[in-house]
Design a protein around this motif. Sequence first.
Motif, PDB file in Angstrom:
ATOM      1  N   GLU A  46      16.967 -43.987  42.186  1.00  0.00           N
ATOM      2  CA  GLU A  46      16.124 -45.075  42.040  1.00  0.00           C
ATOM      3  C   GLU A  46      15.812 -45.633  40.551  1.00  0.00           C
ATOM      4  OE1 GLU A  46      14.167 -48.572  42.593  1.00  0.00           O
ATOM      5  OE2 GLU A  46      15.750 -47.584  44.042  1.00  0.00           O
ATOM      6  N   ARG A  47      15.784 -44.396  39.766  1.00  0.00           N
ATOM      7  CA  ARG A  47      15.187 -44.699  38.482  1.00  0.00           C
ATOM      8  C   ARG A  47      16.545 -45.555  37.524  1.00  0.00           C
ATOM      9  NH1 ARG A  47      12.502 -42.446  33.737  1.00  0.00           N
ATOM     10  NH2 ARG A  47      12.330 -44.311  32.436  1.00  0.00           N
ATOM     11  N   ARG A  49      19.086 -46.950  39.200  1.00  0.00           N
ATOM     12  CA  ARG A  49      19.373 -48.304  39.649  1.00  0.00           C
ATOM     13  C   ARG A  49      18.367 -49.439  39.210  1.00  0.00           C
ATOM     14  NH1 ARG A  49      17.430 -51.979  42.407  1.00  0.00           N
ATOM     15  NH2 ARG A  49      15.403 -50.744  43.095  1.00  0.00           N
ATOM     16  N   SER A  50      16.966 -49.037  39.226  1.00  0.00           N
ATOM     17  CA  SER A  50      16.116 -50.185  38.620  1.00  0.00           C
ATOM     18  C   SER A  50      16.438 -50.386  37.107  1.00  0.00           C
ATOM     19  CB  SER A  50      14.575 -49.549  39.110  1.00  0.00           C
ATOM     20  OG  SER A  50      14.375 -48.276  38.286  1.00  0.00           O
ATOM     21  N   GLY A  51      16.805 -49.021  36.368  1.00  0.00           N
ATOM     22  CA  GLY A  51      16.891 -49.632  34.889  1.00  0.00           C
ATOM     23  C   GLY A  51      18.266 -50.250  34.524  1.00  0.00           C
ATOM     24  N   GLY A  52      19.131 -50.655  35.597  1.00  0.00           N
ATOM     25  CA  GLY A  52      20.478 -51.211  35.458  1.00  0.00           C
ATOM     26  C   GLY A  52      21.364 -50.356  35.125  1.00  0.00           C
ATOM     27  N   ARG A 169      24.981 -48.050  30.866  1.00  0.00           N
ATOM     28  CA  ARG A 169      24.830 -49.633  30.695  1.00  0.00           C
ATOM     29  C   ARG A 169      25.128 -49.860  29.312  1.00  0.00           C
ATOM     30  NH1 ARG A 169      17.892 -50.308  30.791  1.00  0.00           N
ATOM     31  NH2 ARG A 169      17.613 -49.706  28.769  1.00  0.00           N
TER      32      ARG A 169
END
Length: 200
Positions: A46-47, A49-52, A169
Amino acid sequence: MPLRRPSSPPKPPDRRQTERDLTYAQDMAGLSASIHDIDDHPVIAERLRSGGFHHLSHSRVIGHGAADRDRALTNLFSGRAHRVAGAPLYRSGTPLSADAPLAPGDVVTVTPGRGLLTPLDSPCLVLTAGPSSMIYGTLPGHVECGEEFFGVSLNEDGTVTATVSAFSRPGRLITRVGGALGRRIQARMASAYINGMEAA
């Protein structure tokens, strides 16, 4: 009496780059080691994913027994795995070698080529190096923003497995524009690094 030109002040010593200089949050340092079994780490997933961040992991059996494991680790820490993959590592402008293997705290530059590809040269900070894995994280100027893990394991059945995992990213315009193509290249490079660890 001739006028003396004032001497220029001495250049300050180069500040050693540390985890403070990483292009991603310091508390994410080392998370790439958990990507191979990311389903067991929902908080990390989740970390990312939420950070892109996009993540990938590739593993392959590359040999059998302690000798094959040791060869793969020598290839990794000497920089040979990266040279075979076509993205050699340089430290202070000098190619890595078995005489001066990677060490934590080293700043290395991943150099995928010269000439047209020189702008893709990308600096990294080595976070861990040994006994059976290496992690480096991106520094300012890298084409990506993230971290990569390289590991070699000798399993109970005697097989030797190499793993490359990463989260990233885009770090520069060229990788933002590249999008899905950049992710395919990353996946191809992960496989190439495993080939480099396997090299005889």
